[in-house]
Scaffold this motif. Structure first.
Motif, PDB file in Angstrom:
ATOM      1  N   GLN A   8     -51.231   7.945  27.629  1.00 29.20           N
ATOM      2  CA  GLN A   8     -51.356   6.441  28.011  1.00 29.20           C
ATOM      3  C   GLN A   8     -52.103   6.471  29.088  1.00 29.20           C
ATOM      4  O   GLN A   8     -52.965   5.507  28.946  1.00 29.20           O
ATOM      5  N   THR A   9     -52.226   7.295  29.666  1.00 22.40           N
ATOM      6  CA  THR A   9     -52.875   7.490  31.051  1.00 22.40           C
ATOM      7  C   THR A   9     -54.751   8.606  30.117  1.00 22.40           C
ATOM      8  O   THR A   9     -55.731   7.560  30.206  1.00 22.40           O
ATOM      9  N   GLY A  10     -54.353   8.929  29.811  1.00 19.16           N
ATOM     10  CA  GLY A  10     -55.502   9.445  28.938  1.00 19.16           C
ATOM     11  C   GLY A  10     -56.513   8.274  28.069  1.00 19.16           C
ATOM     12  O   GLY A  10     -57.670   8.382  27.763  1.00 19.16           O
ATOM     13  N   VAL A  11     -55.803   7.872  27.044  1.00 19.97           N
ATOM     14  CA  VAL A  11     -56.010   7.097  26.309  1.00 19.97           C
ATOM     15  C   VAL A  11     -56.871   5.687  27.075  1.00 19.97           C
ATOM     16  O   VAL A  11     -58.374   5.345  26.718  1.00 19.97           O
ATOM     17  N   ALA A  12     -56.361   5.527  28.222  1.00 20.11           N
ATOM     18  CA  ALA A  12     -56.902   4.562  29.169  1.00 20.11           C
ATOM     19  C   ALA A  12     -58.254   4.986  29.767  1.00 20.11           C
ATOM     20  O   ALA A  12     -59.407   4.129  30.620  1.00 20.11           O
ATOM     21  N   TYR A  13     -58.492   6.550  30.427  1.00 20.88           N
ATOM     22  CA  TYR A  13     -59.418   6.672  31.399  1.00 20.88           C
ATOM     23  C   TYR A  13     -60.513   7.950  30.773  1.00 20.88           C
ATOM     24  O   TYR A  13     -61.113   7.908  31.467  1.00 20.88           O
ATOM     25  N   VAL A  63     -64.222  10.840  23.266  1.00 20.66           N
ATOM     26  CA  VAL A  63     -64.373  10.079  22.665  1.00 20.66           C
ATOM     27  C   VAL A  63     -62.563  11.100  21.665  1.00 20.66           C
ATOM     28  O   VAL A  63     -61.744  10.421  20.980  1.00 20.66           O
ATOM     29  N   TYR A  64     -63.482  12.026  20.880  1.00 20.49           N
ATOM     30  CA  TYR A  64     -61.972  13.127  21.391  1.00 20.49           C
ATOM     31  C   TYR A  64     -61.227  13.958  22.122  1.00 20.49           C
ATOM     32  O   TYR A  64     -59.906  13.337  21.363  1.00 20.49           O
ATOM     33  N   ASP A  65     -61.283  13.376  23.060  1.00 20.20           N
ATOM     34  CA  ASP A  65     -60.267  13.152  24.278  1.00 20.20           C
ATOM     35  C   ASP A  65     -59.455  11.720  23.590  1.00 20.20           C
ATOM     36  O   ASP A  65     -58.202  12.293  23.675  1.00 20.20           O
ATOM     37  N   GLN A  66     -59.863  11.334  23.719  1.00 22.37           N
ATOM     38  CA  GLN A  66     -59.270  10.104  23.792  1.00 22.37           C
ATOM     39  C   GLN A  66     -57.926  10.132  21.686  1.00 22.37           C
ATOM     40  O   GLN A  66     -57.362   8.933  22.091  1.00 22.37           O
ATOM     41  N   GLN A  67     -58.755  10.595  21.455  1.00 19.87           N
ATOM     42  CA  GLN A  67     -58.418  10.828  20.003  1.00 19.87           C
ATOM     43  C   GLN A  67     -56.737  11.627  20.152  1.00 19.87           C
ATOM     44  O   GLN A  67     -56.196  11.660  19.583  1.00 19.87           O
ATOM     45  N   PHE A 103     -55.297  11.954  23.117  1.00 21.37           N
ATOM     46  CA  PHE A 103     -54.210  12.197  23.061  1.00 21.37           C
ATOM     47  C   PHE A 103     -53.400  10.540  22.758  1.00 21.37           C
ATOM     48  O   PHE A 103     -52.628  10.494  22.669  1.00 21.37           O
ATOM     49  N   GLU A 104     -54.826   9.833  21.596  1.00 25.00           N
ATOM     50  CA  GLU A 104     -53.529   8.701  20.970  1.00 25.00           C
ATOM     51  C   GLU A 104     -52.518   9.186  19.603  1.00 25.00           C
ATOM     52  O   GLU A 104     -51.475   9.275  19.655  1.00 25.00           O
ATOM     53  N   ARG A 105     -53.526  10.537  19.407  1.00 23.59           N
ATOM     54  CA  ARG A 105     -52.403  11.457  18.238  1.00 23.59           C
ATOM     55  C   ARG A 105     -50.205  11.765  19.257  1.00 23.59           C
ATOM     56  O   ARG A 105     -50.088  11.699  19.169  1.00 23.59           O
ATOM     57  N   ILE A 106     -51.567  12.751  20.619  1.00 26.36           N
ATOM     58  CA  ILE A 106     -49.777  12.935  21.305  1.00 26.36           C
ATOM     59  C   ILE A 106     -49.334  11.218  21.188  1.00 26.36           C
ATOM     60  O   ILE A 106     -48.156  11.518  21.162  1.00 26.36           O
ATOM     61  N   GLN A 107     -49.286  10.365  21.384  1.00 25.21           N
ATOM     62  CA  GLN A 107     -48.694   9.131  21.598  1.00 25.21           C
ATOM     63  C   GLN A 107     -47.952   9.336  19.760  1.00 25.21           C
ATOM     64  O   GLN A 107     -46.807   8.739  20.120  1.00 25.21           O
ATOM     65  N   GLU A 108     -48.998   9.513  19.054  1.00 26.74           N
ATOM     66  CA  GLU A 108     -47.989   9.594  17.453  1.00 26.74           C
ATOM     67  C   GLU A 108     -47.344  10.403  17.134  1.00 26.74           C
ATOM     68  O   GLU A 108     -45.955  10.116  17.184  1.00 26.74           O
ATOM     69  N   ILE A 109     -47.341  11.367  18.449  1.00 25.39           N
ATOM     70  CA  ILE A 109     -46.257  11.703  18.058  1.00 25.39           C
ATOM     71  C   ILE A 109     -45.014  11.912  18.741  1.00 25.39           C
ATOM     72  O   ILE A 109     -43.911  12.022  17.953  1.00 25.39           O
ATOM     73  N   ALA A 110     -45.243  11.369  20.635  1.00 26.65           N
ATOM     74  CA  ALA A 110     -44.315  10.955  21.126  1.00 26.65           C
ATOM     75  C   ALA A 110     -43.738   9.358  20.076  1.00 26.65           C
ATOM     76  O   ALA A 110     -41.808   9.470  19.602  1.00 26.65           O
ATOM     77  N   ALA A 111     -44.172   9.028  19.437  1.00 26.31           N
ATOM     78  CA  ALA A 111     -43.128   8.062  18.972  1.00 26.31           C
ATOM     79  C   ALA A 111     -42.575   8.614  17.578  1.00 26.31           C
ATOM     80  O   ALA A 111     -41.265   8.124  17.429  1.00 26.31           O
ATOM     81  N   ASP A 112     -43.155   9.486  16.765  1.00 28.46           N
ATOM     82  CA  ASP A 112     -42.541  10.519  15.839  1.00 28.46           C
ATOM     83  C   ASP A 112     -41.422  10.536  16.068  1.00 28.46           C
ATOM     84  O   ASP A 112     -40.207  10.695  15.355  1.00 28.46           O
ATOM     85  N   ILE A 113     -41.258  11.449  17.583  1.00 29.84           N
ATOM     86  CA  ILE A 113     -40.553  11.835  18.468  1.00 29.84           C
ATOM     87  C   ILE A 113     -38.604  11.260  18.146  1.00 29.84           C
ATOM     88  O   ILE A 113     -38.140  11.547  17.917  1.00 29.84           O
TER      89      ILE A 113
END
Length: 105
Positions: A17-22, A26-30, A32-42
């Protein structure tokens, strides 16, 4: 030794969440978004909440993950109770005061 998957997943989500916001890149944002997706999957694989709803919950907040305090109270008048409609889901609930330390956001 048991792994506290929920605690670890919350930590991953907070970092993402922090990474996406700050993140400015664009590659870092992607990433961090993937990490959010992995967390949601878990989380969704350990609960009965579907993946998309879990992801929506995890991505609803922006900026730093901070504590939020919610205080609710019941107001009765002549056998009636005051309810308010939540913006997020449109459901009825008791009125509340929400304190967040994100006052600058």
């Amino acid at each position: 030794m048991a792994v506290d998957w929920l605690k670890l997943t919350r930590e991953l989500s907070a970092i993402a969440q922090t990474g996406v916001a700050y993140s400015k890149d664009v590659y870092d944002q992607q990433r961090f978004e993937r990490i959010q997706e992995i967390a949601a999957d878990i989380i969704s694989s350990h609960n009965e909440i579907d993946y998309q709803r879990t992801l929506n919950i995890l991505t609803a907040e922006h900026g730093y993950t901070t504590p939020k305090v919610d205080v609710r109270g019941a107001i009765f008048s002549e056998n009636r109770i005051l309810l308010v409609r939540e913006r997020s889901e449109g459901l009825w609930t008791l009125p509340c005061l929400l304190y967040t330390s994100d006052a600058a956001d």
